[in-house]
Design a protein around this motif. Sequence first.
Motif, mmCIF file in Angstrom:
data_model
loop_
_atom_site.group_PDB
_atom_site.id
_atom_site.type_symbol
_atom_site.label_atom_id
_atom_site.label_comp_id
_atom_site.label_asym_id
_atom_site.label_seq_id
_atom_site.Cartn_x
_atom_site.Cartn_y
_atom_site.Cartn_z
ATOM 1 N N GLU A 12 0.829 -1.205 0.000
ATOM 2 C CA GLU A 12 0.000 0.000 0.000
ATOM 3 C C GLU A 12 0.864 1.255 0.000
ATOM 4 O O GLU A 12 0.560 2.235 -0.684
ATOM 5 C CB GLU A 12 -0.928 -0.015 1.224
ATOM 6 C CG GLU A 12 -2.039 -1.058 1.119
ATOM 7 C CD GLU A 12 -2.842 -1.170 2.398
ATOM 8 O OE1 GLU A 12 -2.427 -0.555 3.415
ATOM 9 O OE2 GLU A 12 -3.874 -1.874 2.392
ATOM 10 N N ARG A 13 1.928 1.247 0.775
ATOM 11 C CA ARG A 13 2.834 2.396 0.822
ATOM 12 C C ARG A 13 3.513 2.598 -0.525
ATOM 13 O O ARG A 13 3.685 3.731 -0.994
ATOM 14 C CB ARG A 13 3.876 2.196 1.923
ATOM 15 C CG ARG A 13 3.319 2.341 3.330
ATOM 16 C CD ARG A 13 4.378 2.037 4.374
ATOM 17 N NE ARG A 13 3.878 2.225 5.730
ATOM 18 C CZ ARG A 13 4.546 1.884 6.828
ATOM 19 N NH1 ARG A 13 5.761 1.322 6.711
ATOM 20 N NH2 ARG A 13 4.038 2.091 8.023
ATOM 21 N N GLU A 18 3.939 5.613 -5.571
ATOM 22 C CA GLU A 18 3.898 5.622 -7.036
ATOM 23 C C GLU A 18 2.795 6.550 -7.544
ATOM 24 O O GLU A 18 2.987 7.290 -8.511
ATOM 25 C CB GLU A 18 3.693 4.196 -7.559
ATOM 26 C CG GLU A 18 4.906 3.297 -7.351
ATOM 27 C CD GLU A 18 4.633 1.854 -7.747
ATOM 28 O OE1 GLU A 18 3.460 1.547 -8.066
ATOM 29 O OE2 GLU A 18 5.577 1.039 -7.731
ATOM 30 N N ASN A 19 1.629 6.521 -6.887
ATOM 31 C CA ASN A 19 0.537 7.416 -7.279
ATOM 32 C C ASN A 19 0.938 8.876 -7.099
ATOM 33 O O ASN A 19 0.641 9.717 -7.950
ATOM 34 C CB ASN A 19 -0.717 7.122 -6.447
ATOM 35 C CG ASN A 19 -1.424 5.862 -6.897
ATOM 36 O OD1 ASN A 19 -1.258 5.417 -8.023
ATOM 37 N ND2 ASN A 19 -2.217 5.273 -6.007
ATOM 38 N N ARG A 20 1.587 9.155 -5.971
ATOM 39 C CA ARG A 20 2.031 10.531 -5.719
ATOM 40 C C ARG A 20 2.966 11.005 -6.817
ATOM 41 O O ARG A 20 2.820 12.120 -7.333
ATOM 42 C CB ARG A 20 2.734 10.625 -4.366
ATOM 43 C CG ARG A 20 3.370 11.996 -4.091
ATOM 44 C CD ARG A 20 4.062 12.010 -2.732
ATOM 45 N NE ARG A 20 4.734 13.265 -2.503
ATOM 46 C CZ ARG A 20 5.985 13.530 -2.875
ATOM 47 N NH1 ARG A 20 6.701 12.601 -3.523
ATOM 48 N NH2 ARG A 20 6.533 14.716 -2.643
ATOM 49 N N GLN A 21 3.922 10.157 -7.202
ATOM 50 C CA GLN A 21 4.885 10.563 -8.219
ATOM 51 C C GLN A 21 4.209 10.737 -9.578
ATOM 52 O O GLN A 21 4.530 11.671 -10.330
ATOM 53 C CB GLN A 21 6.018 9.541 -8.323
ATOM 54 C CG GLN A 21 7.240 10.068 -9.081
ATOM 55 C CD GLN A 21 7.789 11.341 -8.469
ATOM 56 O OE1 GLN A 21 8.093 11.387 -7.270
ATOM 57 N NE2 GLN A 21 7.895 12.403 -9.258
ATOM 58 N N LYS A 49 -3.510 9.039 -14.705
ATOM 59 C CA LYS A 49 -4.152 7.720 -14.742
ATOM 60 C C LYS A 49 -4.481 7.211 -13.339
ATOM 61 O O LYS A 49 -4.240 6.051 -12.980
ATOM 62 C CB LYS A 49 -3.279 6.715 -15.499
ATOM 63 C CG LYS A 49 -3.105 7.037 -16.974
ATOM 64 C CD LYS A 49 -2.244 6.000 -17.684
ATOM 65 C CE LYS A 49 -2.203 6.242 -19.188
ATOM 66 N NZ LYS A 49 -1.709 7.585 -19.561
ATOM 67 N N VAL A 50 -5.038 8.128 -12.530
ATOM 68 C CA VAL A 50 -5.548 7.755 -11.213
ATOM 69 C C VAL A 50 -6.976 8.283 -11.108
ATOM 70 O O VAL A 50 -7.364 9.217 -11.822
ATOM 71 C CB VAL A 50 -4.693 8.342 -10.066
ATOM 72 C CG1 VAL A 50 -3.265 7.842 -10.150
ATOM 73 C CG2 VAL A 50 -4.733 9.867 -10.078
#
Length: 206
Positions: A12-13, A18-21, A49-50
């Motif tokens: 999850e971390r 990865e989503n943040r970046q 793409k989120v």
Amino acid sequence: MNNSKITQIRSERRDAAENRQRILNAAIELFEQNGVEQVSMNQIATEAKVGPGTLYRRYRSKSELCLDLIKDNVDQLFNDIETYLEQNHFDPPSRRLKGILSLFIHFRERKAQLLMGVEESSSTNSLRARMQSPLFNELHQLLLELFEEMNVSEETHYNSVFRADILLWALSRDFYSFQRDARGHSPEMILEQLCSIFILRNSQNT
């Protein structure tokens, strides 16, 4: 805690990082292409793409996203200010005030687009929201302390909170951009004009 739980937390971390970046990379690309004001949060989510929910869980507004993008630069700005004040602590407060203004104006020129985004309110884009951002709150405290020092050293009785408020408004995007774009004033000229208003003439010569 069992191994499967630990693995899940790590996964999850990693996904969150990865989503943040992806979000930050997408935001930078869109901002460079279109400017901060023209880019919506939905556009950023699509480009990254989120889902919108993922984006808003991390950033409640474009202002918070922009602040994350320039966080390191903001930290460096206040490090530079702290270093400047330490190296020049024997100077009169009026001179130190001019030094801080010079550092901030230089910062605003280098990071104009992102700083504009930081100053946007998440909903109303109100002056109150912009003036209460963490960046401006910290600047306000620095200015307040210097104005208080000036009252003591120059035996004046100006309202330091009011003066700090007005000076920060003059440094905010609306006023500063108007002076730069509509009036054609250079950063150096803006600095000198602000000093002529907020620093007594006899103080500028000390």
